[in-house]
Design an enzyme around this catalytic site. Structure first.
Site, PDB file in Angstrom:
ATOM      1  N   GLU A  90      30.859  80.116 -48.418  1.00 57.24           N
ATOM      2  CA  GLU A  90      30.683  78.880 -47.655  1.00 57.24           C
ATOM      3  C   GLU A  90      30.198  79.138 -46.239  1.00 57.24           C
ATOM      4  O   GLU A  90      30.523  80.150 -45.634  1.00 57.24           O
ATOM      5  CB  GLU A  90      32.028  78.152 -47.549  1.00 57.24           C
ATOM      6  CG  GLU A  90      32.536  77.675 -48.883  1.00 57.24           C
ATOM      7  CD  GLU A  90      33.986  77.197 -48.829  1.00 57.24           C
ATOM      8  OE1 GLU A  90      34.405  76.678 -47.775  1.00 57.24           O
ATOM      9  OE2 GLU A  90      34.666  77.358 -49.841  1.00 57.24           O
ATOM     10  N   CYS A 103      29.569  78.435 -38.756  1.00 57.55           N
ATOM     11  CA  CYS A 103      30.737  79.243 -39.106  1.00 57.55           C
ATOM     12  C   CYS A 103      30.423  79.955 -40.410  1.00 57.55           C
ATOM     13  O   CYS A 103      30.199  79.311 -41.437  1.00 57.55           O
ATOM     14  CB  CYS A 103      31.952  78.330 -39.268  1.00 57.55           C
ATOM     15  SG  CYS A 103      33.416  79.186 -39.880  1.00 57.55           S
ATOM     16  N   CYS A 110      39.131  87.260 -49.922  1.00 55.50           N
ATOM     17  CA  CYS A 110      39.799  87.975 -48.835  1.00 55.50           C
ATOM     18  C   CYS A 110      41.056  88.623 -49.395  1.00 55.50           C
ATOM     19  O   CYS A 110      41.678  88.096 -50.315  1.00 55.50           O
ATOM     20  CB  CYS A 110      40.185  86.975 -47.740  1.00 55.50           C
ATOM     21  SG  CYS A 110      40.948  87.734 -46.287  1.00 55.50           S
ATOM     22  N   CYS A 114      47.144  85.650 -46.311  1.00 55.91           N
ATOM     23  CA  CYS A 114      47.840  84.675 -45.449  1.00 55.91           C
ATOM     24  C   CYS A 114      48.276  83.452 -46.272  1.00 55.91           C
ATOM     25  O   CYS A 114      47.511  82.932 -47.086  1.00 55.91           O
ATOM     26  CB  CYS A 114      46.946  84.234 -44.297  1.00 55.91           C
ATOM     27  SG  CYS A 114      46.441  85.603 -43.236  1.00 55.91           S
ATOM     28  N   CYS A 117      46.170  80.006 -46.231  1.00 54.26           N
ATOM     29  CA  CYS A 117      44.710  80.074 -46.287  1.00 54.26           C
ATOM     30  C   CYS A 117      44.185  80.034 -47.717  1.00 54.26           C
ATOM     31  O   CYS A 117      44.639  80.784 -48.577  1.00 54.26           O
ATOM     32  CB  CYS A 117      44.239  81.348 -45.598  1.00 54.26           C
ATOM     33  SG  CYS A 117      42.456  81.504 -45.556  1.00 54.26           S
ATOM     34  N   CYS A 329      37.932  76.582 -44.315  1.00 54.14           N
ATOM     35  CA  CYS A 329      37.463  77.727 -45.086  1.00 54.14           C
ATOM     36  C   CYS A 329      38.061  77.843 -46.467  1.00 54.14           C
ATOM     37  O   CYS A 329      39.238  77.698 -46.671  1.00 54.14           O
ATOM     38  CB  CYS A 329      37.709  79.018 -44.328  1.00 54.14           C
ATOM     39  SG  CYS A 329      38.926  78.864 -43.062  1.00 54.14           S
TER      40      CYS A 329
HETATM   41  N1  SAH Z   1      40.090  86.519 -41.455  1.00 52.25           N
HETATM   42  C1  SAH Z   1      39.796  86.043 -40.145  1.00 52.25           C
HETATM   43  C2  SAH Z   1      38.770  84.930 -40.081  1.00 52.25           C
HETATM   44  C3  SAH Z   1      38.813  83.841 -41.125  1.00 52.25           C
HETATM   45  S1  SAH Z   1      39.932  82.509 -40.989  1.00 52.25           S
HETATM   46  C4  SAH Z   1      41.065  85.644 -39.445  1.00 52.25           C
HETATM   47  O1  SAH Z   1      42.129  85.751 -40.023  1.00 52.25           O
HETATM   48  O2  SAH Z   1      41.009  85.277 -38.274  1.00 52.25           O
HETATM   49  C5  SAH Z   1      39.530  81.590 -39.563  1.00 52.25           C
HETATM   50  C6  SAH Z   1      40.746  80.925 -38.955  1.00 52.25           C
HETATM   51  O3  SAH Z   1      41.228  79.828 -39.753  1.00 52.25           O
HETATM   52  C7  SAH Z   1      41.906  81.891 -38.811  1.00 52.25           C
HETATM   53  O4  SAH Z   1      42.531  81.698 -37.570  1.00 52.25           O
HETATM   54  C8  SAH Z   1      42.813  81.436 -39.940  1.00 52.25           C
HETATM   55  O5  SAH Z   1      44.113  81.877 -39.743  1.00 52.25           O
HETATM   56  C9  SAH Z   1      42.620  79.941 -39.901  1.00 52.25           C
HETATM   57  N2  SAH Z   1      43.060  79.228 -41.087  1.00 52.25           N
HETATM   58  C10 SAH Z   1      43.042  79.632 -42.371  1.00 52.25           C
HETATM   59  N3  SAH Z   1      43.564  78.696 -43.176  1.00 52.25           N
HETATM   60  C11 SAH Z   1      43.893  77.653 -42.401  1.00 52.25           C
HETATM   61  C12 SAH Z   1      44.490  76.369 -42.653  1.00 52.25           C
HETATM   62  N4  SAH Z   1      44.820  75.994 -43.864  1.00 52.25           N
HETATM   63  N5  SAH Z   1      44.688  75.547 -41.595  1.00 52.25           N
HETATM   64  C13 SAH Z   1      44.341  75.932 -40.337  1.00 52.25           C
HETATM   65  N6  SAH Z   1      43.794  77.118 -40.043  1.00 52.25           N
HETATM   66  C14 SAH Z   1      43.582  77.979 -41.063  1.00 52.25           C
END
Ligand code: SAH
Length: 342
Positions: A90, A103, A110, A114, A117, A329
């Site tokens: 995406e 973006c 990944c 987390c 995510c 994302c």
């Molecule tokens: N892997 C990298 C970049 C990708 S995620 C990282 O961890 O920073 C980009 C941002 O979106 C990160 O800060 C991530 O923690 C956040 N993110 C992921 N899922 C999310 C969600 N459901 N709500 C809000 N932020 C989210």
């Protein structure tokens, strides 16, 4: 086959010479590719025989638009690209007053795990090549007609888990002979891989580093971000201080506000104490709900922000764009995968 589009200008120059052509042919190829040609035949200032030689040794395969969603609210566009091997990633185009920001994704899936995510649910499939990252910027610009001035590496994937390709992508997109996007217009977001952050610091790039913090204490952070189990908050902040001392660049901390998990007053106070002495900026993000996760958005975002600000930490609340098109994302890719499974 050589991955032609992932090559730097210098490498293309060497390639041209190896194929018996003058050095400036390398620059011509670089120009064509970075303008978005999709076929060797369109490189009209190269001789037919040279085009043939290139075709026999090198390849470049632009992504196809698999799906495109345009937000009725704010003009945000989300692209789902199909890559040459059938995988999808995406890209989101956001329109701000200060310019258009894209973006991009850095991996297919990944492996960081987390809890909040969507990108990590099926694990990591593979790294993206430099060309596949460049193409997300290039073809978003060409398809939308919006000139891109800023790039954020905040899509699917952990950029520092694909560091060599990401560094090469930065070199490509930064080239005056290509898109020429300045480092100060690029942000890289990481879940906090300290060895790689130390390595990045040595390069002293002028980009903005964002660290996805999401909790200031080990107990909470380890629960929602498995990466914390091996390093811990203390060591992460030590690393952030080293980064600031080496580069002089202020770090931006991402903090998704999760109901009753990381939104307590004591956590705001602990965050303040971590940031003492090193300038940093906190970006509070309203949590995007992911169907597969039990985590819910906090209702304490403003109170948390005020508590940080009162103690001298600058904190902003991120405006939500593209809420009507699953613009956060990983969500669109997940949907497509589910459809394919049906
Ligand atoms: N892997 C990298 C970049 C990708 S995620 C990282 O961890 O920073 C980009 C941002 O979106 C990160 O800060 C991530 O923690 C956040 N993110 C992921 N899922 C999310 C969600 N459901 N709500 C809000 N932020 C989210």
């Amino acid at each position: 086959m050589t991955d032609l589009k992932s090559m730097t200008l210098e490498e293309m120059t060497i390639l041209a010479k190896e194929l018996g052509e003058p050095a400036f042919r390398g620059k011509q190829i670089f120009h064509w590719l970075h303008r978005g040609v999709t076929d060797f035949e369109d490189m009209s200032d190269l001789s037919k025989s040279f085009r043939e030689k290139l075709k026999n040794t090198c390849a470049f395969t632009p992504p196809q638009v698999e799906r495109k969603q345009i937000s009725a609210h704010d003009g945000t566009i989300k692209y789902l690209w199909r890559l040459s091997d059938g995988n999808c990633v995406e890209t989101v185009l956001m329109r701000y007053r200060h310019g258009n920001t894209v973006c991009i994704s850095s991996q297919v899936g990944c492996r960081m795990g987390c809890a909040f995510c969507a990108s990590t649910i099926g694990g990591k499939v593979r790294n993206l090549t430099p060309a596949e990252m460049l193409d997300q910027v290039l073809f978003t610009q060409l398809d939308s007609g919006a000139e891109i001035s800023n790039i954020v590496l905040m899509g699917i994937g952990e950029p520092l888990d694909n560091m060599d390709n990401v560094l090469r992508f930065l070199e490509l997109v930064n080239s005056p002979h290509g898109l020429n996007i300045g480092m100060r217009h690029i942000s890289l977001s990481t879940c906090g891989l300290v060895e790689q952050i130390d390595r990045l610091a040595q390069l002293k790039l002028q980009l903005t580093l964002s660290v996805s913090l999401h909790a200031p204490d080990d107990e909470t952070r380890s629960k929602i971000m498995p990466v914390n189990r091996s390093v811990g908050v203390e060591k992460l902040f030590d690393c952030c201080r080293r980064y600031f001392n080496t580069t002089g660049r202020r770090i931006s901390y991402e903090y998704a506000m999760i109901d009753n998990v990381n939104d307590h007053d004591w956590q705001a106070d602990l965050l303040v104490s971590h940031l003492k002495g090193t300038p940093g900026h906190v970006n509070l993000i309203p949590l995007n709900e992911v169907e597969e996760s039990p985590l819910r958005p906090s209702r304490r975002t403003r109170a948390f922000q005020e508590r940080l600000e009162r103690q001298g930490v600058t904190a902003t609340v991120r405006r939500k764009l593209g809420g009507d098109i699953d613009a956060s994302c990983g969500q669109l890719r997940r949907k497509r995968m589910e459809e394919e499974e049906l």
